[in-house]
Each structure stands twice: as structure tokens, then as C-alpha cells.
Design a protein around this motif. Structure first.
Motif, PDB file in Angstrom:
ATOM      1  N   SER A   1      36.844 -28.247-102.515  1.00 15.82           N
ATOM      2  CA  SER A   1      37.889 -29.246-102.773  1.00 15.82           C
ATOM      3  C   SER A   1      38.217 -29.325-104.250  1.00 15.82           C
ATOM      4  CB  SER A   1      37.447 -30.620-102.283  1.00 15.82           C
ATOM      5  OG  SER A   1      37.384 -30.652-100.892  1.00 15.82           O
TER       6      SER A   1
ATOM      7  N   GLN B   1      45.155 -20.846-105.064  1.00 13.14           N
ATOM      8  CA  GLN B   1      44.566 -21.313-103.811  1.00 13.14           C
ATOM      9  C   GLN B   1      44.351 -20.139-102.861  1.00 13.14           C
ATOM     10  OE1 GLN B   1      47.447 -24.245-102.574  1.00 13.14           O
ATOM     11  NE2 GLN B   1      46.272 -25.920-103.502  1.00 13.14           N
TER      12      GLN B   1
ATOM     13  N   GLU C   1      40.888 -28.237 -95.612  1.00 11.44           N
ATOM     14  CA  GLU C   1      41.690 -28.470 -96.819  1.00 11.44           C
ATOM     15  C   GLU C   1      43.171 -28.649 -96.477  1.00 11.44           C
ATOM     16  OE1 GLU C   1      40.610 -29.152 -99.836  1.00 11.44           O
ATOM     17  OE2 GLU C   1      38.544 -28.896 -99.162  1.00 11.44           O
TER      18      GLU C   1
ATOM     19  N   GLN D   1      45.359 -30.639 -99.361  1.00 12.70           N
ATOM     20  CA  GLN D   1      45.100 -29.891-100.596  1.00 12.70           C
ATOM     21  C   GLN D   1      45.780 -28.517-100.603  1.00 12.70           C
ATOM     22  OE1 GLN D   1      43.471 -30.802-103.397  1.00 12.70           O
ATOM     23  NE2 GLN D   1      43.133 -32.830-102.574  1.00 12.70           N
TER      24      GLN D   1
END
Length: 191
Positions: free
Chosen positions: A6, A19, A41, A46
Motif C-alpha cells: 500500500s 504501479q 489495492e 489505490q
């Protein structure tokens, strides 16, 4: 100490390329766990869904092709050729070539089978094109299914466990791994 997944995604912020790179690297470490954690996620917002799925697909297929390539390289090493009995009429290679789709699809769903079988496909000279196509199709099916289930579990964990969601996701990942091991042991012949 290593930062959490995270924290890595939070630092990546609005940089989908970073990412994606983190997800791809995660697939090289443990692809099912990377799939589960990436779904979590996505569920927390995120990571964007398209970035997550594309990175998972790319990372997993690249890993599969890497295993095939290791087998191909091993076939070039004379000592490896002496350790492995290769039939003189190349039936082994022909068998892997004829059954590459079956091998890839079956091993995608049996934990621990990919390393030996994918490297054997490379070692015995199965068509890299057919192998790649099989790896892509099997990855699309398995990863999409695992990702979809993980999204649903992630939603449940976020909604009902709050701060304990990561413990719940760890339990879910462990359950997936243990069930796979149990299935593999049940399917293996008794000694």
C-alpha cells in the motif's frame, strides 16, 4: 524495513507506470499472491482496474516465457542433456509440442507444476508461439477468475473488517495456497 505494498502504491500516486512495474515485479515473486493483493489495492482505490489487470497479465506471461526460456537454455548445456534422457527419435519433444496447450492449461491450475512443465516445454523444443499463445489464454482465464474472486473478498473484508482487512486478505491468500497444495497432494500418486 520494507515498505508495504500500500505504501508503494501510495508513493506511486498518479503514476500508473510505476504501479504497473510494482505489480509486474510482484508476479515474479509470487503471482497468485500478487493477484490477490493487487485486487485488494483496486478495491481500496489505490490502483486503477485496467492498470492492475494489464500489469498482472504482462508480468505472469513474461514469467511463463522466462521459464520456457530457461528450459531452452538448459537444452543447450551438454551436462543437462546427459542428465535428461532424451529419446533418440525425439518423441519427447514431439509429445511436448503436441500437448503444449494441455500442459500449460493444466499446470496453470496446479500449484508447483509450472516450473517443471514450462521449463520442460522449452527443453524439449515445444513451439514458442504455441506455448506463448497457451500461456496468454491460460493466464487470461486463471488470473481473471482469481482477480474477480479477490475483488469480491476484498470488498467484504474492507466493509466488515476495517483495520483488520489485511489480516483477512492474508488469511485468504494462505487459504488459496493451502487448498492448492492439498489438491496437488491428493492428485499425486501415493508413495
Amino acid at each position: 524495513m520494507f515498505p508495504s505494498l500500500s505504501a508503494l502504491f501510495a508513493k506511486a500516486g498518479a503514476a500508473p507506470a510505476i504501479q504497473a512495474l510494482v505489480i509486474i515485479i510482484g508476479t515474479f515473486i509470487l503471482e497468485d499472491a500478487a493477484t490477490i493483493l493487487t485486487a485488494m489495492e483496486v478495491q481500496t482505490g489505490q490502483v486503477a482496474l485496467p492498470v492492475a489487470l494489464l500489469a498482472l497479465y504482462v508480468g505472469i506471461v513474461a514469467g511463463d516465457l522466462g521459464l520456457y526460456g530457461l528450459g531452452k537454455l538448459a537444452a543447450l548445456w551438454p551436462a543437462a542433456r546427459r542428465w535428461v534422457k532424451v529419446p533418440q527419435d525425439e518423441n519427447g519433444g514431439n509429445w511436448f509440442g503436441r500437448n503444449v496447450f494441455r500442459i500449460v492449461f493444466i499446470s496453470r491450475f496446479i500449484p508447483g507444476a509450472r516450473l517443471p512443465l514450462y521449463t520442460a516445454c522449452g527443453f524439449f523444443g515445444a513451439s514458442v508461439r504455441r506455448f506463448a499463445l497457451a500461456a496468454i489464454l491460460a493466464t487470461l482465464i486463471w488470473t481473471t477468475l482469481l482477480f474477480a474472486v479477490s475483488l469480491q473478498v476484498g470488498h467484504f473484508l474492507i466493509t466488515h473488517l476495517g483495520a483488520w482487512k489485511w489480516a483477512g486478505m492474508g488469511g485468504f491468500a494462505l487459504t488459496i495456497l493451502l487448498v492448492g497444495r492439498i489438491v496437488a497432494n491428493v492428485r499425486s500418486p501415493s508413495r
